[in-house]
Design a protein around this motif. Structure first.
Motif, PDB file in Angstrom:
ATOM      1  N   LYS A   1       1.004  -1.156   0.134  1.00 33.50           N
ATOM      2  CA  LYS A   1       0.028  -0.093   0.150  1.00 33.50           C
ATOM      3  C   LYS A   1       1.066   1.442  -0.264  1.00 33.50           C
ATOM      4  CE  LYS A   1      -4.177  -1.182  -0.093  1.00 33.50           C
ATOM      5  NZ  LYS A   1      -4.580  -0.875  -1.457  1.00 33.50           N
ATOM      6  N   ASP A   2       1.992   1.437   0.686  1.00 32.03           N
ATOM      7  CA  ASP A   2       3.040   2.256   0.641  1.00 32.03           C
ATOM      8  C   ASP A   2       3.513   2.480  -0.769  1.00 32.03           C
ATOM      9  OD1 ASP A   2       2.326   2.735   3.560  1.00 32.03           O
ATOM     10  OD2 ASP A   2       4.246   1.862   4.103  1.00 32.03           O
ATOM     11  N   ALA A   3       3.630   1.323  -1.701  1.00 33.39           N
ATOM     12  CA  ALA A   3       4.286   1.544  -2.853  1.00 33.39           C
ATOM     13  C   ALA A   3       3.039   1.895  -3.462  1.00 33.39           C
ATOM     14  CB  ALA A   3       4.786   0.050  -3.224  1.00 33.39           C
ATOM     15  N   GLU A   4       2.129   2.044  -3.619  1.00 34.24           N
ATOM     16  CA  GLU A   4       0.989   2.052  -4.191  1.00 34.24           C
ATOM     17  C   GLU A   4       0.872   3.957  -4.100  1.00 34.24           C
ATOM     18  OE1 GLU A   4      -2.693  -0.472  -3.332  1.00 34.24           O
ATOM     19  OE2 GLU A   4      -1.643  -2.160  -4.688  1.00 34.24           O
TER      20      GLU A   4
ATOM     21  N   ARG B   1       3.293   6.013  -2.791  1.00 33.88           N
ATOM     22  CA  ARG B   1       3.855   6.067  -3.880  1.00 33.88           C
ATOM     23  C   ARG B   1       3.613   6.644  -5.725  1.00 33.88           C
ATOM     24  NH1 ARG B   1       7.233   3.981  -0.201  1.00 33.88           N
ATOM     25  NH2 ARG B   1       7.525   1.865  -1.187  1.00 33.88           N
ATOM     26  N   GLN B   2       3.828   5.313  -5.745  1.00 40.72           N
ATOM     27  CA  GLN B   2       3.515   5.387  -7.152  1.00 40.72           C
ATOM     28  C   GLN B   2       2.098   6.319  -7.743  1.00 40.72           C
ATOM     29  OE1 GLN B   2       1.834   1.366  -8.562  1.00 40.72           O
ATOM     30  NE2 GLN B   2       2.513   1.672 -10.352  1.00 40.72           N
ATOM     31  N   GLN B   3       1.805   6.190  -7.405  1.00 40.09           N
ATOM     32  CA  GLN B   3       0.248   7.010  -7.376  1.00 40.09           C
ATOM     33  C   GLN B   3       0.685   8.946  -7.173  1.00 40.09           C
ATOM     34  OE1 GLN B   3      -2.805   6.178  -7.691  1.00 40.09           O
ATOM     35  NE2 GLN B   3      -4.019   8.675  -8.664  1.00 40.09           N
ATOM     36  N   ALA B   4       1.095   8.969  -5.856  1.00 41.83           N
ATOM     37  CA  ALA B   4       1.516  10.329  -5.619  1.00 41.83           C
ATOM     38  C   ALA B   4       2.599  10.549  -7.089  1.00 41.83           C
ATOM     39  CB  ALA B   4       2.405  10.336  -4.722  1.00 41.83           C
TER      40      ALA B   4
ATOM     41  N   GLU C   1       3.896  13.362 -12.245  1.00 38.88           N
ATOM     42  CA  GLU C   1       4.061  12.986 -13.902  1.00 38.88           C
ATOM     43  C   GLU C   1       2.844  13.709 -14.728  1.00 38.88           C
ATOM     44  OE1 GLU C   1       4.362   9.249 -16.701  1.00 38.88           O
ATOM     45  OE2 GLU C   1       4.813   8.910 -15.376  1.00 38.88           O
ATOM     46  N   GLN C   2       1.476  13.611 -13.836  1.00 45.80           N
ATOM     47  CA  GLN C   2       0.619  13.950 -14.499  1.00 45.80           C
ATOM     48  C   GLN C   2       0.903  15.341 -14.526  1.00 45.80           C
ATOM     49  OE1 GLN C   2      -2.844  12.276 -12.611  1.00 45.80           O
ATOM     50  NE2 GLN C   2      -2.662  10.395 -14.012  1.00 45.80           N
TER      51      GLN C   2
END
Length: 601
Positions: free
Chosen positions: A345-348, A350-353, A358-359
């Motif tokens: 979940k932390d990786a998700e 970070r990936q979402q952030a 990036e967006q």
């Protein structure tokens, strides 16, 4: 209707009861047979006794009759004796008749009695002649008939008596033999039953022993498997649990619960509400709803939720659960596996952030691109105005009075005009790309003859091809019209033919062909030029891309021609293809859809 099967002991008791009943039956049969035979024997004896009395009475009566006849008169005492004797004979004759249902003796006695009572009156009247005649004609025949009947009945009674005695003997022997045989058969049967039941009991005992051994072995295996399962479960990184299909709390939970959830396994089992208390308040309702659906519908489910660790940490849990059903499809229990998915979940997160960043960056780049396109369009537009003015004045100067300028000045002005034209074409390409990027590219669509456009473009490129000693040829068939913008399609053909001529060395050849292909109109521009390496072909249609060979040969260009060509083709719902091989040549193929309801032009 089915009867329950008796056990070994019950079957033995039943066999003993059958023996007892058989013996009693034989005894009763023998008793009734003996009783019947003894009754017959007694009856025959009584018969013979009654016949003997009749015979004795007859002899006594015969002695009296001789005295009556000899004296010629009847004494009162003799008459009384005769009456008594006749009465006794009548009684005994009825007894014989009652025992054997035979009336011969009775009739004979009655006949003798009647004859005697005929003789007695004659004697009483002193009529000896009449008495003698009646005696010889009635009484003697009656007495002889009585004696004959008595002898006959006595012989018959004797025969019946002997027969009865023989039957008693034979019946007794037969009954004894039958009883002995029955007892022997029953004893043999009991022995067989006992032997069979003993064998069955031994076999059942052996089978029971084997089953007990199998059961013990199965229990040992089950205990071993359970021990191995517990060891395996307790070594897993997550938490394994088992719960009732109707209750909330677990009936078993592995010891890893303390490390993952912050509570010992015993707490979850003793206090079922602990499992829901540690769930994050925001996730509790969804977890309860998922568990109710699982217990109601069965099957499997996977869910993710948060728990609040006693130290305050928020731990993300992944729960994979399934309902285990028995042979009757009835739910036995729910078993599941809890795992820590907090790092995931932390990786998700970070990936979402990172994705959001990036967006945001892409949005900024799009804005910068739009600003760049606007800037290019603005600059190009601003450059186009003075360039148009410059070329206009140059045209006036060059077409004016030639005496006003010298030859050298005229050459200089032509060079300026050519470079101004090149700059104007560059500005037009930049304006086209700017309009394309901003979505402002507009097309004036009409039915267009590509064969005619191809001939015009080839004719226009003829002087430059001749100057480079490149042979150029056009083969255009009668093809259906396409729905397109003639100006943009002409620009497309000019770009493709110009590139082919530009990258073809002296003495080379360029072929332009227009033909129908699978319902489309195809344009092919093939050259025998320097070609393009395989690793650069994928980048040819990118803006401002130039091949390494063009750079080495110092071939002029901006790298916008093929990019513009691709944009024009796609704007007309077509597609563009390229085939090339170094030092052999390049073929560019464009396929455009035919306009609806058109005939070849």
């Amino acid at each position: 209707m089915t009867f329950p099967r008796l056990g070994p002991l019950a079957r033995v008791k039943a066999a003993d009861l059958v023996i007892l009943v058989g013996i009693m039956a034989v005894g009763l049969v023998a008793f009734f047979l003996t009783w019947h035979l003894n009754a017959g024997l007694s009856r025959e004896r009584h018969t013979r006794e009654a016949l003997e009395r009749i015979r004795v009475d007859g002899a006594q009566l015969e002695a009296l009759e001789w005295r009556f006849i000899a004296t010629g008169k009847a004494q009162a005492r003799d008459t009384l004796t005769s009456d008594l004797t006749l009465d006794d004979m009548a009684t005994q004759s009825r007894t014989v008749a009652g025992l054997h249902r035979a009336d011969g003796t009775v009739v004979a006695v009655q006949a003798l009695t009647e004859a005697f009572w005929k003789v007695a009156p004659a004697l009483a009247a002193q009529n000896s002649t009449l008495a003698t005649r009646i005696y010889h004609t009635s009484y003697v025949p009656a007495r002889i008939a009585l004696q004959r009947t008595v002898r006959r009945d006595d012989r018959a009674a004797e025969l019946r008596l002997a027969t009865a005695q023989r039957e008693i003997r034979d019946g007794t022997i037969t009954s004894v033999l039958a009883a002995v045989l029955l007892i022997a058969l029953l004893a043999l049967r009991v022995r067989r039953v006992r032997v069979r039941e003993i064998q069955r009991a031994r076999k059942a005992e052996i089978q029971l022993s084997e089953r007990n051994e199998l059961l013990i072995d199965s229990q040992r295996r089950m205990q071993s498997a359970e021990r191995l399962y517990r060891e395996l479960v307790e070594r897993l990184p997550g938490v394994t649990y088992i719960s009732s299909p109707t209750a909330v709390g677990p009936t078993y939970i592995s010891p890893q619960a303390f490390e993952l959830l912050g509570q010992p396994a015993e707490t979850f089992i003793s206090d079922p509400e602990t499992a829901m208390r540690i769930v994050h308040p925001d996730d509790r309702a969804s977890v309860e709803a998922n568990m109710q659906i699982l217990r109601r519908e069965g099957g499997e489910y996977t869910q993710e939720f948060r728990v609040v660790h006693p130290d305050g940490r928020i731990v993300w849990i992944g729960d994979d659960a399934t309902v285990v059903a028995g042979e009757d499809d009835k739910a036995l229990h729910v078993q599941g596996y809890l795992r820590d998915i907090t790092p995931l979940k932390d990786a998700e997160a970070r990936q979402q952030a990172a994705l959001e960043r990036e967006q945001t960056a892409n949005e900024s780049l799009r804005e910068l691109g739009a600003m760049k396109d606007d800037f290019v369009a603005l600059v190009s537009h601003e450059l186009r105005t003075p360039l148009t003015s410059i070329r206009g004045y140059l045209e006036l100067v060059l077409e004016g009075e030639p005496a006003g300028i010298g030859k050298e000045q005229a050459e200089f002005l032509n060079i300026v005009d050519r470079n101004a034209g090149r700059l104007e074409r560059l500005v037009d390409d930049l304006l086209f790309m700017a309009r394309l990027g901003s979505g402002k590219l507009e097309l004036s669509l009409e039915d267009t003859d590509l064969s005619a456009l191809a001939r015009e473009s080839v004719f226009a490129a003829g002087p430059r091809a001749s100057a480079q000693a490149v042979e150029i040829d056009c083969t255009a068939e009668d093809v259906p019209a396409v729905r397109g913008d003639p100006g943009r399609l002409g620009q497309l053909l000019d770009n493709l033919i110009s590139n082919a001529v530009k990258f073809t060395p002296d003495g080379g050849r360029v072929d332009v062909r227009v033909f129908s292909r699978n319902g489309d109109v195809a344009i092919e521009v093939a050259d025998t030029g320097i070609g393009i390496s395989a690793n650069e072909q994928a980048q040819l249609f990118q803006k401002f891309f130039r091949t390494s060979a063009a750079g080495k040969r110092a071939i002029q260009g901006t790298g916008l021609g093929l990019s513009i060509s691709k944009a024009i083709v796609e704007a007309h719902a077509g597609r563009i293809e390229l085939e090339s091989e170094e030092s052999i040549g390049t073929t560019v193929r464009v396929l455009l859809p035919v306009a609806a309801s058109t005939e070849p032009v």
